[in-house]
Design a protein around this motif. Structure first.
Motif: not given
Ligand code: ADP
Ligand code: MG
Lengths: 243, 283
Positions: A18, A37-44, A53, B279
């Motif tokens: 991620v 884009a959505s899923g690019s890892g911003k929230s993570t 995390e 999760g």
């Molecule tokens: N707790 C989790 N367990 C497994 N995969 C996760 C978890 N949180 C996020 N992901 C994966 O990490 C990737 C990035 O997610 P996220 O950071 O939420 O993206 P964004 O905020 O940019 O839309 C996604 O592919 C998502 O499926």
């Protein structure tokens, strides 16, 4: 020295990489906006900075201290960082004011009456003084988000993390919340946020970072990244989002 | 991706985390051993210990009594399994009755509330006596008269009132926004309950539910008062031979041995399904 220094951070969920060798410096008082884009890892990324995390590799330093070191007291670190989530995450069993005063009273040992006064002041600042005794469920989305911002601000954090805080709001409230964030920036708050509000990003960001599949593809001042992106992926993303 | 090699710093962190984990395990192990030794020494040095050991922990007597007690336990197990199924059905029905909205369901709500009030309040033993001795005494035709059936019925009536309350708490703990979301998709009240509310509710109340079933397993022994030979009754008959109480200890150990796997199994299933807050990251 930067207030926040992210170096070569890697984060995986199972086989899903991620964040990949992600590096970023945030100076004190600076506002850094993550786009992608959505899923690019911003929230993570934001969750890693707030130690929600555990990173798989790399270093995150706050004020020169390595906060990814397993020996540090994560609760202490978190209490110095404010985070506001996309989904508000207010505690439904507490009133709005109690949401705001929970950490000052329980974590920082602020006397109850002082905390309440300060909490009310914060709620007033976000325009919610009248809702202090309401339950979060009785508030509109915009009101809940402003309450969540007040809750994060009341701890006087060194750094604010904001995760698409306006994504769930109706346009009128988006303006209010963004105005609030602009004010914060003027007050010198250091902010790391992600948003899809490009006009706001253009206006408030000192630095814009474009994330693509967990990598920092392009970064720089808004005039560069938003107006003259060099990477094809950035150009494509901006074209799609402006349609 | 595959070219990633952990940095020296990361290796050091991993090693540190491992050493912390090892330390925790070591501390847990040492403190357990110390406690067990202390207790053993304390008990073993009491003046009455040799007699107690002879009366309660006679290995030979225990081994002798084992087949009979185990046979009694088999009855407990069957009673418990059959009752558990009926209890879940009845308890769930009562819980749903209590959560129904609308004036037309008023009688059902009142019935369910009254039922729980009465059977939660009545001592189980009393219910067993009432059903086990009272109903057969009515000499109604067509009703079974085996003690074990009436004993089981008493267990079902009493326990379903507990279980109904557990289910109700679970149902009411599901956030209203979940109902709203389901109804907004066009799901009916029933479908909302069936596909959205109950699955979340049941997962949440699994541990307290298991409590009730472990308790049921033990209380299934109470039907012995109706003359049924279960594990406890079998142990009692054994002790009557020579006043050695070891058979009771054997029965106790067997009950514990039954309970532990049940608890572990439920925990394991729940964790594997991610029922305990899936999760959630590291906090
Ligand atoms: N707790 C989790 N367990 C497994 N995969 C996760 C978890 N949180 C996020 N992901 C994966 O990490 C990737 C990035 O997610 P996220 O950071 O939420 O993206 P964004 O905020 O940019 O839309 C996604 O592919 C998502 O499926
Ligand atoms: Mg996100």
């Amino acid at each position: 020295m930067s207030l926040l220094s992210i170096r070569e951070v890697r984060k995986t969920f199972g086989a899903n990489v991620v964040l990949d060798r992600f590096s970023l410096e945030v100076e004190a008082g600076e506002c850094v906006v993550l786009i992608g884009a959505s899923g690019s890892g911003k929230s993570t990324l934001l969750r890693c900075v707030n130690l929600l995390e555990t990173v798989d590799d790399g270093v995150i330093e706050l004020d020169g201290r390595d906060i990814t070191d397993p020996r540090i007291d994560a609760d202490r670190v978190r209490s110095g960082i404010g985070i506001v989530f996309q989904a508000y995450n207010l505690f439904p069993h507490l009133s709005v004011l109690d949401n705001v005063t929970l950490a000052p009273i329980r974590v920082h040992g602020v006397p109850r009456d002082v905390a309440r006064a300060r909490g009310l002041e914060m709620l007033d600042r976000v325009g919610l003084a009248a809702k202090a005794s309401s339950r979060p469920d009785d508030l509109s989305g915009g009101q809940q988000q402003r309450a969540a911002i007040a809750r994060a601000l009341v701890n006087s954090p060194k750094l604010m993390l904001l995760d698409e805080v306006t994504s769930a709001l109706d346009p009128e409230l988006v303006g209010e919340v963004l105005d609030l964030l602009r004010e914060l920036k003027t007050d010198g708050m250091t902010m790391l946020l992600c948003t899809h509000e490009m006009a706001f990003a253009q206006d408030v960001a000192d630095q814009i970072c474009f994330l693509d599949a967990g990598r920092l593809l392009e970064s720089g001042p808004p005039s560069q990244v938003l107006q003259n992106p060099t990477q094809p992926r950035t150009q494509e993303f901006l074209r799609r989002i402006r349609l | 991706m595959s070219d990633w090699q952990p940095s020296a710093l990361q290796l050091e962190r991993t090693a540190y985390r491992r050493s912390r984990a090892r330390r925790s395990t070591a501390i847990a192990g040492i403190s357990s051993v110390v406690l067990v030794v202390l207790v053993a020494v304390a008990v073993g040095s009491t003046p009455g210990w040799p007699r107690v050991r002879e009366t309660f922990f006679n290995v030979h007597r225990g081994w002798e009594a084992l087949p009979v007690v185990a046979q009694g336990l088999w009855l407990n197990v069957r009673v418990m399994l059959i009752c558990a199924v009926l209890i879940v059905i009845l308890g769930m029905t009562l819980a749903i009755m209590r959560t129904l909205r609308g004036p037309i369901f008023f009688p059902l709500r009142v019935f369910a509330a009254a039922y729980t009030d009465v059977f939660r309040g009545l001592p189980l033993l009393l219910v067993i006596f009432l059903l086990g001795f009272g109903v057969p005494a009515l000499q109604l035709r067509g009703l079974p008269n085996q003690a074990v059936i009436w004993g089981g019925a008493a267990l079902v009536l009493t326990y379903s009132s507990y279980v109904a309350e557990v289910f109700r708490a679970g149902i009411e703990s599901v956030h209203p926004s979940q109902r709203a979301a389901a109804r907004s998709l066009g799901l009916s009240y029933r479908q909302t309950l069936r596909f959205v509310v109950l699955p979340q509710a049941v997962r949440r109340v699994l541990p307290p539910l298991l409590n009730d079933f472990v308790s049921l397993q033990k209380d299934s022994g109470l039907i012995a008062v109706l003359g049924v030979i279960d594990a406890i009754r079998a142990a009692q008959l054994e002790t009557a031979v020579d006043f050695n109480f070891t058979p009771y200890v054997v029965a106790g150990l067997l009950f514990v041995a039954l309970t532990i796997p049940l608890t572990r199994l439920t925990d394991w299933v729940a964790r594997r399904q991610g029922w305990y807050g899936g999760g959630g990251g590291v906090v």
